[in-house]
Design a protein around this motif. Structure first.
Motif, mmCIF file in Angstrom:
data_model
loop_
_atom_site.group_PDB
_atom_site.id
_atom_site.type_symbol
_atom_site.label_atom_id
_atom_site.label_comp_id
_atom_site.label_asym_id
_atom_site.label_seq_id
_atom_site.Cartn_x
_atom_site.Cartn_y
_atom_site.Cartn_z
ATOM 1 N N ILE A 1 14.790 101.428 63.917
ATOM 2 C CA ILE A 1 15.670 101.249 62.767
ATOM 3 C C ILE A 1 17.077 101.585 63.237
ATOM 4 N N ALA A 2 18.036 100.717 62.968
ATOM 5 C CA ALA A 2 19.414 100.884 63.422
ATOM 6 C C ALA A 2 20.045 102.140 62.844
ATOM 7 N N ALA A 3 20.944 102.725 63.623
ATOM 8 C CA ALA A 3 21.721 103.871 63.166
ATOM 9 C C ALA A 3 22.621 103.432 62.016
ATOM 10 N N GLU A 4 22.825 104.341 61.064
ATOM 11 C CA GLU A 4 23.694 104.040 59.934
ATOM 12 C C GLU A 4 24.368 105.331 59.494
ATOM 13 N N GLY A 5 25.690 105.306 59.399
ATOM 14 C CA GLY A 5 26.415 106.515 59.020
ATOM 15 C C GLY A 5 26.170 107.621 60.032
ATOM 16 N N ILE A 6 25.727 108.773 59.549
ATOM 17 C CA ILE A 6 25.454 109.889 60.451
ATOM 18 C C ILE A 6 24.033 109.869 60.999
ATOM 19 N N SER A 7 23.214 108.958 60.500
ATOM 20 C CA SER A 7 21.834 108.838 60.980
ATOM 21 C C SER A 7 21.808 108.160 62.343
ATOM 22 N N THR A 8 20.948 108.654 63.225
ATOM 23 C CA THR A 8 20.801 108.043 64.544
ATOM 24 C C THR A 8 19.723 106.961 64.497
ATOM 25 N N ARG A 9 19.700 106.137 65.517
ATOM 26 C CA ARG A 9 18.659 105.109 65.667
ATOM 27 C C ARG A 9 17.308 105.816 65.737
ATOM 28 N N ARG A 10 16.303 105.281 65.049
ATOM 29 C CA ARG A 10 14.981 105.912 64.998
ATOM 30 C C ARG A 10 13.905 104.937 65.449
ATOM 31 N N ILE A 11 12.879 105.474 66.080
ATOM 32 C CA ILE A 11 11.753 104.665 66.542
ATOM 33 C C ILE A 11 10.511 105.045 65.740
ATOM 34 N N PHE A 12 9.701 104.039 65.433
ATOM 35 C CA PHE A 12 8.442 104.245 64.705
ATOM 36 C C PHE A 12 7.355 103.469 65.432
ATOM 37 N N ASP A 13 6.182 104.098 65.599
ATOM 38 C CA ASP A 13 5.086 103.406 66.272
ATOM 39 C C ASP A 13 3.901 103.244 65.325
ATOM 40 N N LYS A 14 3.325 102.070 65.380
ATOM 41 C CA LYS A 14 2.233 101.689 64.486
ATOM 42 C C LYS A 14 1.005 102.579 64.668
ATOM 43 N N SER A 15 0.721 103.009 65.907
ATOM 44 C CA SER A 15 -0.479 103.797 66.178
ATOM 45 C C SER A 15 -0.454 105.169 65.513
ATOM 46 N N SER A 16 0.725 105.641 65.109
ATOM 47 C CA SER A 16 0.826 106.947 64.411
ATOM 48 C C SER A 16 0.583 106.812 62.925
ATOM 49 N N GLY A 17 0.388 105.585 62.444
ATOM 50 C CA GLY A 17 0.061 105.379 61.031
ATOM 51 C C GLY A 17 1.227 104.911 60.180
ATOM 52 N N TYR A 18 2.374 104.669 60.784
ATOM 53 C CA TYR A 18 3.516 104.184 60.006
ATOM 54 C C TYR A 18 3.230 102.799 59.463
ATOM 55 N N GLN A 19 3.724 102.540 58.272
ATOM 56 C CA GLN A 19 3.629 101.219 57.646
ATOM 57 C C GLN A 19 5.037 100.713 57.382
ATOM 58 N N ILE A 20 5.235 99.412 57.540
ATOM 59 C CA ILE A 20 6.531 98.797 57.296
ATOM 60 C C ILE A 20 6.393 97.845 56.117
ATOM 61 N N TRP A 21 7.256 98.045 55.144
ATOM 62 C CA TRP A 21 7.296 97.211 53.934
ATOM 63 C C TRP A 21 8.629 96.474 53.898
ATOM 64 N N VAL A 22 8.576 95.188 53.603
ATOM 65 C CA VAL A 22 9.771 94.342 53.530
ATOM 66 C C VAL A 22 9.894 93.806 52.134
#
Length: 93
Positions: free
Chosen positions: A72-93
């Protein structure tokens, strides 16, 4: 007791391209949907969920070719973040 409101994961939508017809004027809107193919989400605004809790929102900066991770791209003071599917993350669009 935690005073922070807990968000509920979106439900009942699995296809990004599914649309509902609006009323009057032929307007339509996209339905929030769970995405399994992360490799195709670069440039999309998404929500990240883990175990029914909202973790992050943002624009997908990059995704691996095999769809196992995305950034996920950095925005404002937030840094770029990585998420991996094997850890159970879900992506909703």
């Amino acid at each position: 007791m935690n005073s922070q409101a807990t968000l509920e994961a979106p439900r009942d939508a699995t296809d990004l391209n599914r649309e509902q017809d609006g009323q009057g004027g032929g307007a339509s809107k996209k339905v929030l949907g769970l995405r399994a193919d992360w490799a195709r989400l670069t440039g999309r605004s998404v929500e990240v969920w883990l175990h029914g809790e909202h973790v992050a929102s943002g624009v997908v900066d990059q995704a691996s070719e095999d769809g196992s991770v995305l950034w996920i791209a950095a925005e404002g003071i937030s840094t770029r973040r990585i998420f991996d599917k094997s850890s159970g993350y879900q992506i909703w669009v």
